[in-house]
Design an enzyme around this catalytic site. Structure first.
Site, PDB file in Angstrom:
ATOM      1  CD  GLN A  11      -6.945  -4.534   4.041  1.00  0.00           C
ATOM      2  OE1 GLN A  11      -7.877  -5.268   4.363  1.00  0.00           O
ATOM      3  NE2 GLN A  11      -7.134  -3.275   3.705  1.00  0.00           N
ATOM      4  CG  HIS A  46      -1.918   0.985   1.378  1.00  0.00           C
ATOM      5  ND1 HIS A  46      -1.660   2.293   1.736  1.00  0.00           N
ATOM      6  CD2 HIS A  46      -3.245   0.911   1.185  1.00  0.00           C
ATOM      7  CE1 HIS A  46      -2.795   2.968   1.759  1.00  0.00           C
ATOM      8  NE2 HIS A  46      -3.783   2.159   1.415  1.00  0.00           N
ATOM      9  CE  LYS A 100      -7.372  -0.139   6.232  1.00  0.00           C
ATOM     10  NZ  LYS A 100      -8.074   0.162   4.992  1.00  0.00           N
ATOM     11  CB  CYS A 131      -3.641   3.255  -1.643  1.00  0.00           C
ATOM     12  SG  CYS A 131      -4.808   4.549  -1.339  1.00  0.00           S
ATOM     13  CG  ASP A 143       0.568  -2.314   6.115  1.00  0.00           C
ATOM     14  OD1 ASP A 143      -0.371  -2.419   6.932  1.00  0.00           O
ATOM     15  OD2 ASP A 143       0.468  -1.690   5.051  1.00  0.00           O
TER      16      ASP A 143
HETATM   17  N1  PMP Z   1      -1.823  -0.702   4.609  1.00  0.00           N
HETATM   18  C1  PMP Z   1      -2.756  -1.435   4.007  1.00  0.00           C
HETATM   19  C2  PMP Z   1      -2.400  -2.797   3.492  1.00  0.00           C
HETATM   20  C3  PMP Z   1      -4.052  -0.924   3.861  1.00  0.00           C
HETATM   21  O1  PMP Z   1      -4.990  -1.654   3.252  1.00  0.00           O
HETATM   22  C4  PMP Z   1      -4.345   0.367   4.356  1.00  0.00           C
HETATM   23  C5  PMP Z   1      -5.728   0.971   4.202  1.00  0.00           C
HETATM   24  N2  PMP Z   1      -6.275   0.877   2.929  1.00  0.00           N
HETATM   25  C6  PMP Z   1      -3.328   1.077   4.990  1.00  0.00           C
HETATM   26  C7  PMP Z   1      -2.084   0.513   5.094  1.00  0.00           C
HETATM   27  C8  PMP Z   1      -3.565   2.435   5.546  1.00  0.00           C
HETATM   28  O2  PMP Z   1      -4.489   2.387   6.577  1.00  0.00           O
HETATM   29  P1  PMP Z   1      -5.154   3.735   7.148  1.00  0.00           P
HETATM   30  O3  PMP Z   1      -5.721   4.443   5.974  1.00  0.00           O
HETATM   31  O4  PMP Z   1      -6.195   3.237   8.083  1.00  0.00           O
HETATM   32  O5  PMP Z   1      -4.066   4.499   7.825  1.00  0.00           O
END
Ligand code: PMP
Length: 402
Positions: free
Chosen positions: A199, A119, A222, A360, A196
């Site tokens: 997910q 991401h 999430k 993203c 990270d």
């Molecule tokens: N890493 C991953 C794999 C994600 O899916 C996301 C959210 N789409 C993020 C980081 C960022 O999370 P947040 O927007 O809640 O900070």
């Protein structure tokens, strides 16, 4: 899991006159009533700033906040609760490590390894370090199935590698990476690892001691908890070494104009007023998940995934991106040359909420040479009937757009 669906009143509504089918759970999950109630009761009965107060409400709110920290510790099996740092979310957590580790340990020519499936939140903070400090970013590639090419990792690691930052589960491909093995490979070369976990935490059991990761980052929103709060787990030895990220109240021991000394862990990394009510909501969400059981959730979501793949693959011209054998309940796809946002817009009118675009993860889109995908992502409250609805809506959109 039908019995839990009643806990999510938001799902029981119509959009455009049709029952809402919410399949955008990788972006954010809905919140069970107990979490909403916890937020409400915090603001109705307990709202107060923490740590600094001598009065009853402040002390009670402080106790609840620290209890939430202890609940997170137990949930991911961290050794110490002071290794749990509350942040604003996964993005904030990764930025914290990048800024703090960068200031403390990184020099020009040092290398950071990420993967092609990250991401942007796990790419851009490291690029800041490359710009500011002259560090070098290296990338573990993925293959056509959306699986990491781990055999390429040993040759990417050098004596200048200072960190490996990698996702547990891909938000676009659904791939579950074998992070325990990856951490072992990195540690054998004395390279620390940041995971990270944005997910992963709501979908499988995470044990940071068993994984032996150095950092594990995630967002509460999430995992059925409120927006605005997240977690950065860091091993004590790293947190002690790292300089604070932000300066301000709470993170100091003593301030003079000549010199400031820092507070002990975890407060050293928690400058300013934290999101106390959200922490309480997170605690309740964790209790809720544990009450159902993470294994039960993982098994159910895996059934949903198999069913969705089985149904969707019968649609003519469909291509699913991400076919790893170990996969989370996320299905990204395109149909022929149809633009993903056209499919998303049509099925929205049929009540189906999915996400379209690059999610993203632009490097994944570049890898496959596509502008984006349609992504359906599932949670514990979704049903096979909703997957049937998804299938019918997507097939209808295909017939309209082809
Ligand atoms: N890493 C991953 C794999 C994600 O899916 C996301 C959210 N789409 C993020 C980081 C960022 O999370 P947040 O927007 O809640 O900070």
């Amino acid at each position: 899991m039908m019995m839990y669906r009643d806990d999510f009143k938001i799902l029981d509504q119509k959009v455009y006159g049709r029952p809402l089918v919410y399949l955008d759970n990788a972006a954010t999950t809905q919140k069970p009533q107990v979490v909403i109630d916890a937020l409400r009761s915090y603001y109705e009965q307990l709202n107060s700033n923490i740590h600094r107060g001598v009065h009853y409400l402040s002390q009670k709110a402080t106790d609840e906040f620290e209890m939430a920290r202890e609940t997170v510790r137990r949930f991911i099996n961290a050794k110490n609760s002071y290794e749990i740092i509350f942040t604003r979310g996964a993005t904030d957590s990764i930025n914290l490590v990048a800024a703090s580790l960068g200031r403390t340990c990184l020099q020009a020519g040092d290398e950071i390894i990420v993967s092609e499936m990250e991401h942007h939140a796990n790419i851009v903070p490291w690029q800041f370090l490359c710009e500011e400090r002259g560090c070098i970013l290296k990338v573990i590639p993925i293959n056509e199935e959306g699986i990491l090419q781990i055999d390429k990792l040993p040759e990417l690691i050098s004596s200048r590698t200072r960190l490996l930052a990698i996702t547990h589960v891909s938000n676009t491909l659904g791939t579950i990476n074998p992070i325990k093995k990856i951490i072992e490979i990195a540690h054998n070369q004395n390279v620390p690892v940041l995971i990270d976990g944005a997910q992963a935490v709501a979908h499988c059991k995470v044990d940071v001691q068993d994984l032996d990761c150095d950092f594990y980052c995630f967002s509460a929103h999430k995992m059925y908890a409120p927006m605005g709060i997240g977690v950065m787990y860091g091993k004590e030895e790293w947190l002690n070494k790292m300089r604070p990220y932000q300066g301000g109240g709470e993170m100091i021991k003593q301030v003079t104009f000549a010199k400031t000394t820092y507070n002990e862990l975890p407060f050293k990394f928690e400058a300013g007023t934290p999101s106390v009510g959200d922490a309480m909501g997170l605690k309740v969400a964790i209790d809720y998940l544990e009450n159902i059981g993470m294994e039960k959730i993982a098994t159910y979501e895996s059934e949903l995934l198999n069913y969705a793949v089985e149904r969707l693959t019968t649609i003519p011209g469909i291509r699913i991106y991400g076919n790893a054998p170990q996969k989370s309940a996320i299905v990204s796809f395109n149909i022929g040359k149809i633009h993903p946002s056209d499919i998303g817009t049509i099925i929205d009118k049929l009540g189906i909420a999915v996400r379209t675009g690059h999610h993203c993860t632009q490097p994944i889109m570049d890898h496959f040479g596509i502008p984006g995908t349609v992504r359906a992502s599932f949670a514990l409250y979704n049903t096979k009937k909703e997957i049937d609805d998804l299938y019918e809506a997507v097939d209808r959109a295909r017939m309209m757009l082809e």
